[in-house]
Design a protein around this motif. Sequence first.
Motif, PDB file in Angstrom:
ATOM      1  N   CYS A 579       0.851  -1.187   0.000  1.00  0.00           N
ATOM      2  CA  CYS A 579       0.000   0.000   0.000  1.00  0.00           C
ATOM      3  C   CYS A 579       0.891   1.242   0.000  1.00  0.00           C
ATOM      4  O   CYS A 579       1.698   1.427   0.920  1.00  0.00           O
ATOM      5  N   VAL A 580       0.733   2.104  -0.991  1.00  0.00           N
ATOM      6  CA  VAL A 580       1.573   3.294  -1.089  1.00  0.00           C
ATOM      7  C   VAL A 580       1.148   4.371  -0.099  1.00  0.00           C
ATOM      8  O   VAL A 580       1.855   5.368   0.069  1.00  0.00           O
ATOM      9  N   CYS A 581       0.009   4.179   0.572  1.00  0.00           N
ATOM     10  CA  CYS A 581      -0.460   5.171   1.534  1.00  0.00           C
ATOM     11  C   CYS A 581       0.039   4.849   2.940  1.00  0.00           C
ATOM     12  O   CYS A 581       0.708   5.663   3.571  1.00  0.00           O
ATOM     13  N   CYS A 582      -0.264   3.655   3.457  1.00  0.00           N
ATOM     14  CA  CYS A 582       0.135   3.302   4.825  1.00  0.00           C
ATOM     15  C   CYS A 582       1.383   2.434   4.866  1.00  0.00           C
ATOM     16  O   CYS A 582       1.869   2.099   5.957  1.00  0.00           O
ATOM     17  N   HIS A 583       1.919   2.012   3.706  1.00  0.00           N
ATOM     18  CA  HIS A 583       3.155   1.217   3.596  1.00  0.00           C
ATOM     19  C   HIS A 583       3.018  -0.162   4.244  1.00  0.00           C
ATOM     20  O   HIS A 583       4.027  -0.769   4.600  1.00  0.00           O
ATOM     21  N   ARG A 584       1.804  -0.668   4.387  1.00  0.00           N
ATOM     22  CA  ARG A 584       1.621  -2.030   4.882  1.00  0.00           C
ATOM     23  C   ARG A 584       1.745  -3.012   3.726  1.00  0.00           C
ATOM     24  O   ARG A 584       1.567  -2.651   2.559  1.00  0.00           O
ATOM     25  N   VAL A 585       2.029  -4.267   4.066  1.00  0.00           N
ATOM     26  CA  VAL A 585       2.165  -5.316   3.057  1.00  0.00           C
ATOM     27  C   VAL A 585       1.147  -6.410   3.356  1.00  0.00           C
ATOM     28  O   VAL A 585       0.631  -6.522   4.475  1.00  0.00           O
ATOM     29  N   ALA A 586       0.861  -7.224   2.356  1.00  0.00           N
ATOM     30  CA  ALA A 586      -0.100  -8.316   2.509  1.00  0.00           C
ATOM     31  C   ALA A 586       0.181  -9.380   1.472  1.00  0.00           C
ATOM     32  O   ALA A 586       0.690  -9.088   0.385  1.00  0.00           O
ATOM     33  N   PHE A 587      -0.126 -10.627   1.817  1.00  0.00           N
ATOM     34  CA  PHE A 587      -0.083 -11.695   0.835  1.00  0.00           C
ATOM     35  C   PHE A 587      -1.436 -12.393   0.740  1.00  0.00           C
ATOM     36  O   PHE A 587      -1.617 -13.310  -0.055  1.00  0.00           O
ATOM     37  N   ARG A 588      -2.402 -11.975   1.559  1.00  0.00           N
ATOM     38  CA  ARG A 588      -3.799 -12.381   1.424  1.00  0.00           C
ATOM     39  C   ARG A 588      -4.612 -11.144   1.039  1.00  0.00           C
ATOM     40  O   ARG A 588      -4.196 -10.013   1.295  1.00  0.00           O
ATOM     41  N   LEU A 589      -5.779 -11.364   0.453  1.00  0.00           N
ATOM     42  CA  LEU A 589      -6.664 -10.265   0.102  1.00  0.00           C
ATOM     43  C   LEU A 589      -7.847 -10.228   1.056  1.00  0.00           C
ATOM     44  O   LEU A 589      -8.346 -11.270   1.491  1.00  0.00           O
ATOM     45  N   ALA A 590      -8.289  -9.032   1.381  1.00  0.00           N
ATOM     46  CA  ALA A 590      -9.414  -8.861   2.297  1.00  0.00           C
ATOM     47  C   ALA A 590     -10.722  -9.184   1.588  1.00  0.00           C
ATOM     48  O   ALA A 590     -10.834  -9.056   0.365  1.00  0.00           O
TER      49      ALA A 590
END
Length: 642
Positions: A579-590
């Motif tokens: 995420c370019v806004c909060c800089h969090r990463v994920a490998f699953r989708l919500a």
Amino acid sequence: MLPVISADQYATRSAVLSSIVVSWSPLLHDIHATVSLLAVGGKSGKISLWRFYAPDCYTIEGGKIPSAVKFVGFLEAHNSWVTTISWLSFSVNSSNPQILLVTGSSDGSVKVWLGDYHKLIKSTEVDQNVFILLKEVITVNVVPVSVLSVTVHVQCSSKMLSAIGKGSGSFEIWLCDISSKEFNKLGSYDAHDYIVTGLAWAFGGRCLYSCSQDNLVRSWILRDRCLDEVPVHMPHNNNSSSASDDVYDSCLGAAVSPGNLVVATVHCFDVEKLNRMYEGRVLRAAIEYHWIGGLHVDICLNRPVPFYTEELSGLAEKDLTNWGSNIIWSLNQYQCLDRPLVLLDIILALLDFKVSMPRYVEHLLIKWISLSFPGFHTDLPNEKTLLQVSSSLSGVPSRMLHLLNIICRRVMLAQLDADEITRISSEVQNTKGECCSMDEQVTKWIAILGSSERELRERLVGFSFCASQTSKSRPGATPFQTGHWYPVGLAQMEQWIALNNDHVRGELKSIASEVTNEKSRCSAVESCSYCSASVPFESPEFGLCQGKTSGSGSNDKRHKLSRCAVSMQVCPSIPLWFCVCCHRVAFRLAPDPLFRMSSSQFDSDFVTKSLSRAVSSKPLCPYCGILLQRRQPDFLVSPLPV
């Protein structure tokens, strides 16, 4: 050895295949599929239609998901070249959506077609029976149609405003009532000396922009069913300026930004007026941006709101009031869940105002919260409104929380790095707001951001536990089936609830305890991908492994690992969403229902209905609601625009 065709057959096929204009339809949704139609107009007067299916899932891994594309048929629209095409969707009621196709031709005719929404999604072949000709608003004449722009009327969702540009330099305005099939011509305007090359509606049909090969860009306000011309340049501070038009030869088109605060025009250079040293750039065009957010367009909010205008500024009080009303209107347009969160123009305007008038920006955003958030009132002082935000978010829709998070990070806390904001937010929550090392105003907005993100995290955790409980009643379901969503990371979520027992709502604790009692307690301890040491759960943002280096006198070596923003699990060493806004990463989708929740209530009916469509949505950040990107190594050039 192919069969020989006649000259007439060759000419006919060549005309069909000679494409002039293309246009994408809005997304058409059904319980079985989500599609978009590509209309391709050619010299034959026919429009070929192609159906593109949205993929069942999205991936950032090496293999690409093939796109399902199908040719579905021709629409015999005109007897001459199709020069312009526009689509428009109506949502008068959710059970009966409608789709319109407006076409223009070189023979001067313009037709409005009503498409069968469900047949366009499911029918194997699209023919003349799928589209009904509602009206030929302009019959065949000697003046060709050059461009079209259509929009839904802001005051009536069943009416369409159409702007029709012509080769003579004039354009016409039509008001079409789709429910009664009534078409009224509002007027014809000789606006330009040459062909009209661009038309763009703004502010829900209140404002229209036109441009032409005569290099003129003109702005119009729709009042009492007629257009009045207003100045194009609307600076939003005393430093705004406009480039000289002397080097431009013609204007090739116009477009309005998603937030309706900027209009962009494309210009071609006049070769004779350029210095010879720039001849290598002759074939390039220039894009010019005009601020239009200060325009007085009679936007009606719930009630008139006085804006803070005490700070020194190069703008008059009425201009600041117009800017405030237009920005609030633009933010409220994003309450539509099918509209992607693209806030670039709103953020840039607020950041520019913040440089010279920070109190005006804060006052404007507080008024937006008090006007748009459920349970808030405009008669409260600003300080009380901000205090209420942190404790009254349970009844706020998820989309509004996403807007609030983006505004907090990109505007009010723009001076801080995204990772630093996340770290300070955690400290503020642990110390209950007593963070003396930061400015009081900054701490206040960090506390609001932390409360909003915590609310979204509780909704994600609660929905995951409810989905786990309900999924047992769905026979034949298999984990990670394409097009479905299944909860993962329940052990980590259980640990998070235990660590935040004093802050988590009782309803979420009850849901989690029911699932935990029915299942054997799972361990939340994971393994480090670098040294295979255990990684206990200590924070939803990152994990520290318990590994140590070998040898006497060596220091402890603990790897810091990122956790998935959706599942709270330790991220593997594979490509990740970013995420370019909060800089969090994920490998699953919500799950998709998370982004459509109107409150934090989890009743059985909501979960049952939601799970029937709880697919992995587009790759959206659960905390910001914007599209995630593939994470790039730090040594590569940033993918962000300049």
